[in-house]
Enzyme design. Structure first.
Site, PDB file in Angstrom:
ATOM      1  N   PHE A 179       0.840  -1.215   0.000  1.00 30.27           N
ATOM      2  CA  PHE A 179       0.000   0.000   0.000  1.00 30.27           C
ATOM      3  C   PHE A 179       0.868   1.255   0.000  1.00 30.27           C
ATOM      4  O   PHE A 179       0.469   2.286  -0.538  1.00 30.27           O
ATOM      5  CB  PHE A 179      -0.932  -0.008   1.218  1.00 30.27           C
ATOM      6  CG  PHE A 179      -1.983   1.068   1.170  1.00 30.27           C
ATOM      7  CD1 PHE A 179      -3.165   0.860   0.474  1.00 30.27           C
ATOM      8  CD2 PHE A 179      -1.784   2.286   1.797  1.00 30.27           C
ATOM      9  CE1 PHE A 179      -4.135   1.861   0.408  1.00 30.27           C
ATOM     10  CE2 PHE A 179      -2.737   3.288   1.741  1.00 30.27           C
ATOM     11  CZ  PHE A 179      -3.917   3.074   1.029  1.00 30.27           C
ATOM     12  N   GLU A 180       2.049   1.166   0.619  1.00 30.94           N
ATOM     13  CA  GLU A 180       2.934   2.340   0.740  1.00 30.94           C
ATOM     14  C   GLU A 180       3.860   2.512  -0.473  1.00 30.94           C
ATOM     15  O   GLU A 180       4.667   3.455  -0.512  1.00 30.94           O
ATOM     16  CB  GLU A 180       3.786   2.230   2.014  1.00 30.94           C
ATOM     17  CG  GLU A 180       3.038   2.525   3.297  1.00 30.94           C
ATOM     18  CD  GLU A 180       2.116   1.420   3.749  1.00 30.94           C
ATOM     19  OE1 GLU A 180       2.461   0.238   3.578  1.00 30.94           O
ATOM     20  OE2 GLU A 180       1.011   1.727   4.248  1.00 30.94           O
ATOM     21  N   ILE A 211      -0.640 -11.518  -0.936  1.00 35.11           N
ATOM     22  CA  ILE A 211      -1.118 -12.906  -0.969  1.00 35.11           C
ATOM     23  C   ILE A 211      -2.513 -12.956  -0.381  1.00 35.11           C
ATOM     24  O   ILE A 211      -2.773 -12.405   0.703  1.00 35.11           O
ATOM     25  CB  ILE A 211      -0.143 -13.832  -0.218  1.00 35.11           C
ATOM     26  CG1 ILE A 211       1.227 -13.771  -0.925  1.00 35.11           C
ATOM     27  CG2 ILE A 211      -0.667 -15.270  -0.190  1.00 35.11           C
ATOM     28  CD1 ILE A 211       2.321 -14.546  -0.257  1.00 35.11           C
ATOM     29  N   GLU A 266      -7.938 -14.495   4.243  1.00 38.17           N
ATOM     30  CA  GLU A 266      -9.351 -14.839   4.456  1.00 38.17           C
ATOM     31  C   GLU A 266     -10.268 -13.639   4.232  1.00 38.17           C
ATOM     32  O   GLU A 266     -11.474 -13.782   4.186  1.00 38.17           O
ATOM     33  CB  GLU A 266      -9.518 -15.374   5.880  1.00 38.17           C
ATOM     34  CG  GLU A 266      -8.870 -16.752   6.031  1.00 38.17           C
ATOM     35  CD  GLU A 266      -8.935 -17.267   7.452  1.00 38.17           C
ATOM     36  OE1 GLU A 266      -9.470 -16.564   8.318  1.00 38.17           O
ATOM     37  OE2 GLU A 266      -8.431 -18.385   7.661  1.00 38.17           O
ATOM     38  N   HIS A 287      -8.581  -8.061   1.778  1.00 35.53           N
ATOM     39  CA  HIS A 287      -7.495  -7.069   1.785  1.00 35.53           C
ATOM     40  C   HIS A 287      -6.746  -7.055   0.466  1.00 35.53           C
ATOM     41  O   HIS A 287      -6.298  -6.024   0.001  1.00 35.53           O
ATOM     42  CB  HIS A 287      -6.533  -7.320   2.950  1.00 35.53           C
ATOM     43  CG  HIS A 287      -5.587  -8.448   2.702  1.00 35.53           C
ATOM     44  ND1 HIS A 287      -5.860  -9.742   3.055  1.00 35.53           N
ATOM     45  CD2 HIS A 287      -4.371  -8.476   2.095  1.00 35.53           C
ATOM     46  CE1 HIS A 287      -4.849 -10.516   2.706  1.00 35.53           C
ATOM     47  NE2 HIS A 287      -3.946  -9.780   2.116  1.00 35.53           N
ATOM     48  N   ARG A 313       7.230 -17.542  -8.486  1.00 37.74           N
ATOM     49  CA  ARG A 313       7.416 -16.385  -9.385  1.00 37.74           C
ATOM     50  C   ARG A 313       8.437 -15.373  -8.874  1.00 37.74           C
ATOM     51  O   ARG A 313       8.592 -14.306  -9.455  1.00 37.74           O
ATOM     52  CB  ARG A 313       6.056 -15.693  -9.585  1.00 37.74           C
ATOM     53  CG  ARG A 313       5.115 -16.519 -10.437  1.00 37.74           C
ATOM     54  CD  ARG A 313       3.670 -16.151 -10.270  1.00 37.74           C
ATOM     55  NE  ARG A 313       2.814 -16.975 -11.117  1.00 37.74           N
ATOM     56  CZ  ARG A 313       2.477 -18.227 -10.860  1.00 37.74           C
ATOM     57  NH1 ARG A 313       2.925 -18.827  -9.752  1.00 37.74           N
ATOM     58  NH2 ARG A 313       1.706 -18.916 -11.695  1.00 37.74           N
TER      59      ARG A 313
END
Ligand code: DLZ
Length: 161
Positions: A66-67, A91, A94, A97, A136
């Site tokens: 996010f930053e 990743i 549950e 996010h 990856r």
């Protein structure tokens, strides 16, 4: 799946411009750092392999993907660079996010590309599982950091035109 059993990170050095005169910024998210360190190492190795000088590669860390937008924005404002690579790994958990963090990072980095003249490369893995991310970031599907480095070199050359 399109990437199944393929290593997408093999590049032909002859088709990549020499990066000796170019300056790169790498902004690395600390969240899922096993993955982001793999991406960072792949990117840095490819930059050096294509001629970039160690002293022309600047690394900054930020807490999470996010930053990345703010980190890249600040880097663009304070450093003389030809390209920036934003490195993160989100990743799926549950909750939802992933969608918010990925969406914000992608949108923010896109905005930087619209607003600034220096290219910012999107090197954020968005995986359902840790294994997919490992595959990856230096695993069986190669390293997206390598691909981001090649994109950064090509875009930096475009920016110098
Ligand atoms: C909060 C959060 C969660 C749940 N998951 C991830 C993730 O998978 N990858 C990532 O890079 N960052 C994650 N974060 C942290 C956010 O990016 C951010 O650092 C915090 O919400 C603070 O703004």
């Amino acid at each position: 799946m399109a990437t199944e059993n393929k290593n997408l990170s093999v590049y032909n050095k002859e088709s990549v411009p020499n990066a000796k005169a170019l300056r790169f910024g790498l902004v690395v998210a600390e969240w899922n750092d096993t993955i982001t360190e793999g991406l960072y190492n792949g990117a840095k190795e490819a930059l050096l392999d294509c001629g970039a000088l160690e002293e022309n590669i600047t690394r900054w860390n930020v807490p999470g993907s996010f930053e990345l937008t703010y980190g890249c924005k600040k880097m663009l404002a304070t450093q003389e660079l030809d390209a920036v690579i934003a490195i993160g790994s989100v990743i799926r958990g549950e909750t939802t996010h992933l969608d918010f963090v990925c969406g914000a990072a992608a949108q923010g980095i896109k905005d930087l590309n619209v607003l600034h003249d220096i290219p910012v490369i999107f090197c954020v893995l968005t995986d359902d599982t840790m294994q997919q991310a490992l595959d990856r970031s230096g695993g069986k599907h190669g390293n997206k950091g390598t691909e981001a480095a090649i994109a950064a070199i090509k875009m930096a050359m475009l920016g110098r035109k």
